[in-house]
Design a protein around this motif. Structure first.
Motif, PDB file in Angstrom:
ATOM      1  N   MET A 111       0.832  -1.203   0.000  1.00 16.09           N
ATOM      2  CA  MET A 111       0.000   0.000   0.000  1.00 16.09           C
ATOM      3  C   MET A 111       0.867   1.254   0.000  1.00 16.09           C
ATOM      4  N   LYS A 178      -7.259  -6.380   1.406  1.00 15.76           N
ATOM      5  CA  LYS A 178      -7.294  -5.399   0.320  1.00 15.76           C
ATOM      6  C   LYS A 178      -8.562  -4.558   0.383  1.00 15.76           C
ATOM      7  N   ARG A 179      -9.711  -5.217   0.557  1.00 16.07           N
ATOM      8  CA  ARG A 179     -10.982  -4.494   0.636  1.00 16.07           C
ATOM      9  C   ARG A 179     -11.030  -3.581   1.854  1.00 16.07           C
ATOM     10  N   GLN A 182      -8.744  -0.517   1.266  1.00 16.79           N
ATOM     11  CA  GLN A 182      -9.288   0.347   0.223  1.00 16.79           C
ATOM     12  C   GLN A 182     -10.539   1.073   0.701  1.00 16.79           C
ATOM     13  N   LEU A 187      -4.673   3.614  -1.019  1.00 19.63           N
ATOM     14  CA  LEU A 187      -4.254   2.958  -2.249  1.00 19.63           C
ATOM     15  C   LEU A 187      -3.536   1.663  -1.867  1.00 19.63           C
TER      16      LEU A 187
END
Length: 349
Positions: A111, A178-179, A182, A187
């Motif tokens: 990230m 990841k979800r 985000q 990012l």
């Protein structure tokens, strides 16, 4: 009379405001084509502009933080050191390309965090991720077995994660991470699919190798370890680490925050009590110049407690996890791998 009437009509039309306009020209299809052409050009320009913006966003996206699953099992780290030494014995130029044993980890997510505020958002995201991971695992341990060697384009060498039932929950954890990040506006993630791996050599660590003729990792160098079983790591901790900040004294990355996963957390009180004297002597970090506010005090307190628990749990694991089970053959395998590596060197392979 008809001629006179026609002349009067024409005289009247001449006085009208559109008398000098060629009506045929105004309504010809050529004008419609010109309009469509202009619209097409505008659409094309908009598409190109959007592509430029996306490319610029991707160009500006330079990951500088990552979620790490640290490798703490001494059986694994010792086996990798034997592998590295066997390679160096065959080509000592590769010594500078080896990953330090204190840095061994599996990257769960990369990230971009550009400032302290974003780092704090990342810490919050990691805390939100913890119960989601525990929900995926349903109170069970996630054991990660490592076996065999592979490379990315012969530029990065890594120990493979063996096939098995552990892959699906690990992939689900990576996608959930990841979800979660985000959703916080961070990012995070990469365009390529997640492939868990344990890196032990990177040619990019020593760019001068190319000038000396080393452009790829020769498969013959690790042939003896191609199917070697390195051991198992239990997922008990996930760290938010910096790629750029100075590493810790043990070689591990600078860690902003961590979460303990699974049943080990329930043992933390007993572990803390057992190692209370050691915990009391651990450094609490650098003090900031100004007086912290209430929110900062809460965050610092939580971080200190988390770090104390993590260090105590890690110390506990080192005493228990690394003891070879009777008849498991792990010590024999490691010794055999070391002999194979030395035999390979003596044979000039």
């Amino acid at each position: 009379m008809s001629e006179e009437f026609e002349d009067n009509i024409m005289d009247s039309l001449i006085d009208m405001p559109f008398a000098t306009i060629d009506i045929k020209d105004d309504y010809e299809f050529t004008d419609v084509s010109q309009i469509n052409s202009k619209r097409s050009q505008e659409n094309e320009w908009n598409k190109k502009n959007e592509i430029k913006k996306k490319k610029k966003k991707l160009k500006d996206y330079q990951p500088n933080y990552f979620l790490s699953i640290p490798i703490t099992n001494k059986e694994i780290t010792s086996g990798i050191k034997i592998l590295q030494n066997a390679i160096i014995q065959q080509d000592n130029r590769l010594a500078k390309a080896m990953v330090g044993d204190g840095s061994f980890h599996v990257t769960l997510l990369v990230m971009q965090l550009l400032n302290e505020d974003q780092v704090n958002v990342g810490i919050d995201a990691l805390l939100d991720l913890k119960p989601l991971i525990e929900e995926i695992l349903q109170g069970k341990h996630l054991t990660l077995p490592f076996q065999g060697i592979d490379t990315f384009g012969n530029q990065i060498g890594f120990v493979k994660l063996a096939e098995g039932d552990h892959l699906n929950p690990l992939l689900e954890i990576a996608e959930t991470a990841k979800r979660t990040f985000q959703a916080k506006g961070i990012l995070a993630g990469e365009s390529r699919a997640f492939k868990p791996h344990l890196t032990f050599i990177k040619l990019s660590k020593a760019p001068w190798l190319r000038k000396r003729g080393v452009k790829k990792i020769d498969p013959d160098l690790y042939e003896k370890f191609i199917n070697h079983r390195f051991g198992e790591e239990i997922l008990y901790r996930i760290d938010l680490c910096s790629m750029l900040k100075k590493k810790q004294s043990n070689g591990y990355y600078h860690c902003e925050s961590s979460v303990v996963i699974g049943e080990l957390e329930s043992q933390s009180s007993a572990v803390l009590q057992r190692y209370s004297k050691d915990i009391a002597n651990w450094p609490c970090g650098e003090k900031s110049g100004g007086e912290p506010d209430d929110a900062e005090l809460v965050r610092l307190s939580k971080r200190l407690v988390e770090n104390a628990v993590l260090k105590a749990v890690q110390q506990y694991l080192e005493e228990t996890q690394n003891k070879n089970k009777p008849g498991d053959g792990s010590t024999t395998q490691t010794e055999e791998a070391e002999r194979n590596g030395q035999d390979g060197h003596s044979n000039g392979q």
